[in-house]
Scaffold this active site. Structure first.
Site, PDB file in Angstrom:
ATOM      1  N   SER A  81       0.818  -1.190  -0.178  1.00  0.00           N
ATOM      2  CA  SER A  81       0.028   0.073   0.001  1.00  0.00           C
ATOM      3  C   SER A  81       0.821   1.150  -0.100  1.00  0.00           C
ATOM      4  CB  SER A  81      -0.946   0.029   1.189  1.00  0.00           C
ATOM      5  OG  SER A  81      -0.242  -0.008   2.474  1.00  0.00           O
ATOM      6  N   ASP A 246      -6.826   7.501   7.832  1.00  0.00           N
ATOM      7  CA  ASP A 246      -7.145   6.196   8.531  1.00  0.00           C
ATOM      8  C   ASP A 246      -6.000   5.833   9.815  1.00  0.00           C
ATOM      9  OD1 ASP A 246      -4.569   5.385   7.531  1.00  0.00           O
ATOM     10  OD2 ASP A 246      -5.344   4.593   5.703  1.00  0.00           O
ATOM     11  N   HIS A 249      -1.814   4.889   7.055  1.00  0.00           N
ATOM     12  CA  HIS A 249      -1.081   5.022   5.925  1.00  0.00           C
ATOM     13  C   HIS A 249      -0.637   6.397   6.239  1.00  0.00           C
ATOM     14  CE1 HIS A 249      -3.311   1.636   4.730  1.00  0.00           C
ATOM     15  NE2 HIS A 249      -2.241   1.083   4.334  1.00  0.00           N
TER      16      HIS A 249
END
Length: 350
Positions: A81, A246, A249
């Site tokens: 990610s 979030d 990240h």
């Protein structure tokens, strides 16, 4: 853990990866289980404010530099990610777009970005990703940037297996003619919701894997840049700014900080950095070291580059440790041209 101890552990992991050894643990099973519980609690919040969406950043950057007789440089992102850019809203905020835009400015040449990174990926997914990258031999990238490792730690992948997959990926890409830069495992101790003493354990596990990744990468002809706790001080001082919505990240500012550290190495591997910058600078504590020691030192200081230097020595392969001056990167002012590319960034679960 001292630098010398980390070097010994990294050598053992890299040797196990090379010779098919079993899983050398990063920490005791009980403590790792507690670490996983803490990290997964943080990960439950992934997607809040982002819906798990990854902006598609593939395309052509630096079109102002287009010349009729010059092909664009090809940059490909692989990994998880972090490489995909999960946690931001605009394509230009992803690390791939930031690196492509910065590389175009340094090279004064367009850069074609392709991203095959998959959110949630562990190192065993690199086999699939590199197959996508090399599917068309006529479009082999000039340089590949790989960011991987955090999910290996949180999902308890044996580090020998993790490094084996990464080493194989670097070897395949280098054999195909691509330069390779690996951003090693980030410091999971900076995840806001991981509390002490597990924060310390997460930091130790991350650094052990990062050092072993460096050995495996350098031995296959790639370069590494330690991401480590690069964002740690900023996270502690202002976590709401550098973590995305979030809280797991990085935000746009966080990705820009990481891209600033990686860009000089990407440029150097393509021969685009000033020649005098390639010599070790004693004032910045740069120099030649056994590869395991260089890997351990890099894991302890984020933004440090390690590249192969000498074939071998009394204490094994040697490497050059560099602390390059970071190059500021800015979000592209315009969206990339997608007329040259048909694919987009991969998407998936966090």
């Amino acid at each position: 853990m001292t630098s010398m101890s980390r070097a010994r552990v990294a050598r053992r992991i890299a040797a196990g990866a090379a010779f098919g050894g079993g899983g050398i643990g990063l920490a005791g099973a009980a403590t790792v289980g507690l670490l996983l519980a803490e990290v997964h609690m943080a990960r439950r919040h992934v997607g809040n404010g982002t819906s798990g969406r990854v902006p598609v950043a593939d395309g052509l950057y630096g079109t102002a530099y287009t010349a009729p007789d010059e092909q664009p440089l090809r940059l490909t992102m692989l990994g998880d990610s972090t490489a995909a850019g999960q946690g931001v809203h605009r394509a230009g905020q992803t690390p791939g777009a930031l690196l492509a835009s910065g590389l175009a400015a340094v090279a004064e040449r367009p850069v074609e970005l392709h991203n095959v990174a998959l959110p949630g990926a562990m190192s065993d997914d690199l086999d699939r990703q590199v197959a996508l990258v090399l599917a068309n031999p006529a479009r082999t990238p000039d340089v590949c940037v790989i960011m991987i490792g955090a999910n290996d730690v949180t999902h308890r992948m044996p580090p020998t297996r993790s490094v084996r997959h990464l080493s194989s990926t670097v070897r395949r890409l280098r054999t195909a003619g691509a330069e390779v830069v690996v951003g090693t495992c980030p410091d999971l101790g900076t995840v806001e919701r991981v509390q002490q003493p597990l924060r310390w354990l997460a930091r130790r596990s991350s650094r052990q894997l990062a050092a072993a990744q460096t050995i495996g990468t350098v031995e296959q002809g790639g370069r590494t840049v330690s991401l480590g706790d690069l964002l740690g001080p900023e996270f502690e001082a202002n976590p709401r700014e550098l973590f995305g919505p979030d809280n797991y990240h990085p935000s746009a500012e966080g990705y820009a900080t990481a891209a600033m550290a990686v860009l000089p190495t990407v440029c150097a591997t393509l021969g685009l950095w000033p020649a005098d910058e390639e010599r070790p600078d004693v004032s910045r504590r740069e120099g030649f070291l056994p590869v395991a020691r260089a890997a351990a030192e890099a894991a302890s200081e984020a933004g440090t580059e390690v590249t192969a230097a000498m074939p071998t020595g009394p204490r094994g392969p040697w490497a050059l440790l560099k602390r390059r001056r970071r190059r500021r990167v800015q979000e592209p002012e315009t969206a990339p041209s997608r007329t040259r590319l048909s694919g987009g960034a991969a998407s998936g679960g966090a």
